[in-house]
Design a protein around this motif. Structure first.
Motif, short mmCIF file in Angstrom:
data_model
loop_
_atom_site.label_atom_id
_atom_site.label_comp_id
_atom_site.label_asym_id
_atom_site.label_seq_id
_atom_site.Cartn_x
_atom_site.Cartn_y
_atom_site.Cartn_z
N LYS A 114 11.96 -6.20 33.68
CA LYS A 114 12.43 -4.91 33.23
C LYS A 114 11.97 -3.96 34.29
O LYS A 114 10.71 -4.01 34.57
N ILE A 155 12.78 0.09 36.17
CA ILE A 155 13.64 1.52 36.22
C ILE A 155 14.10 1.79 37.76
O ILE A 155 13.39 1.05 38.57
N GLU A 166 19.29 5.72 29.56
CA GLU A 166 18.90 4.23 29.91
C GLU A 166 17.37 4.30 29.91
O GLU A 166 16.67 3.10 29.69
N ASN A 196 16.14 4.22 26.18
CA ASN A 196 16.35 2.84 25.71
C ASN A 196 15.70 1.92 26.17
O ASN A 196 15.04 0.75 25.51
N THR A 197 15.24 1.81 27.47
CA THR A 197 14.14 0.88 28.18
C THR A 197 12.94 1.00 27.70
O THR A 197 12.21 0.02 27.31
N GLU A 220 12.75 -0.17 23.74
CA GLU A 220 12.82 -1.69 23.43
C GLU A 220 11.73 -2.46 24.11
O GLU A 220 11.42 -3.49 23.48
N HIS A 221 10.87 -1.63 24.99
CA HIS A 221 9.88 -2.43 25.35
C HIS A 221 8.60 -1.70 25.41
O HIS A 221 7.86 -1.28 26.42
#
Length: 325
Positions: A294, A296, A304, A307-308, A311-312
């Motif tokens: 994962k 950036i 984006e 959401n990243t 989700e983590h």
């Protein structure tokens, strides 16, 4: 030294063993036994030291005491140690009236303490290691136990203190104990090939000192250090045998005392180099690497990025790259 004919370099614990045939080949089995005993004892020393440090750190009362009274702990240890080692009290059982240097010199001395006809000088040495209530064997045992416990406690003080010399003395006392026992059991020496060799307990003491120091520090160089300290290499073969055996046993059971301290303090630590036969060389990075990384990148949109992160949530850091490609 400039104006007189004196030695410019002299051994710290100079010995006077005979150069030709200083030991009997049959004694090599006893020297190997000393190495094995020192290997187990050295590993035990490292384990006890680690357990004592862990106890001091995990015990809440001791931890609070050390944090509030950092200087009081060394003071209490010094008072207790010197009270127990007072020469006119319990110190007479541990040769407390002699300095560390003189203790090692007498342990290495080429004098059989158990023989009957002693010279004046030899009698003075033996008198330091016995009392009206105990003989040399009991005193050597008490000396080893006292030095063992004192070294474990003293090595935890917040002041510079050494470990090498205390374990060196423990090994020397163990070697002297076995050497004197051999001299008592074989007063006329050992016969090999038509030649009779008299037992030299001081040689056993040197072997024990090198083996014990090597077992605690996991080094072979202690054998060379012993030769430099004594100024003689007469016992090079038994010393090397004992040091190698002690090292082999100690490395199987415990890390060295220095590695143990590093692990206790949780400092950056390099593990031992793997052997060529280890199965670790058949494992590749791709076998355990994380492939779905994962990340950036520069120019990432707010949606984006949001959401990243959503989700983590457990990921505490993300790599920043130039672009997804």
């Amino acid at each position: 030294i400039w104006m007189r004919l004196q030695e410019t370099i002299s051994a710290l614990f100079k010995t006077t063993f005979k150069v030709d045939s200083p030991f009997d080949p049959q004694e090599l089995f006893v020297f190997a036994t000393i190495g094995a005993l020192c290997g187990f004892l050295g590993a035990f020393f490292v384990w006890v030291h680690r357990q004592y440090v862990i106890f001091m750190r995990r015990n809440k009362k001791m931890k609070a005491f050390l944090q509030k009274s950092r200087l009081l702990y060394p003071l209490l240890v010094v008072i207790c140690y010197h009270s127990l080692s007072f020469p006119n009290g319990l110190g007479q059982f541990v040769v407390a009236d002699l300095t560390n240097h003189n203790q090692v010199v007498e342990l290495f001395s080429n004098v059989t303490w158990t023989k009957e006809n002693l010279t004046v000088h030899e009698f003075e040495i033996v008198e330091n290691w016995r009392t009206p209530w105990t003989g040399i064997f009991i005193n050597l045992i008490i000396y080893m136990i006292f030095t063992f416990c004192g070294a474990v406690v003293a090595s935890t003080l917040p002041v510079p203190s050494g470990i090498f010399i205390p374990v060196f003395k423990i090994g020397a006392a163990l070697g002297r104990f076995i050497g004197e026992a051999m001299a008592t059991g074989f007063p006329n020496g050992l016969r090999y090939g038509g030649t009779r060799h008299i037992i030299i307990p001081g040689g056993y003491s040197i072997v024990g000192a090198a083996a014990m120091a090597g077992a605690v520090t996991h080094t072979i160089s202690t054998s060379v250090i012993v030769f430099e300290l004594t100024g003689q290499i007469t016992h090079i073969l038994p010393v090397m045998i004992a040091v190698l055996i002690a090292n082999g046993i100690a490395q199987l059971l415990q890390p060295s005392v220095y590695d143990s301290i590093i692990q206790i303090k949780k400092l950056p630590y390099l593990p031992d180099i793997l052997t060529a036969t280890s199965g670790a060389y058949n494992i590749y990075v791709e076998d355990f690497m994380v492939r779905d990384v994962k990340y950036i990148w520069y120019g990432i949109t707010y949606r984006e990025l949001k959401n990243t992160l959503r989700e983590h949530k457990k990921i505490r850091s993300l790599p920043l790259v130039d672009s997804p490609g």
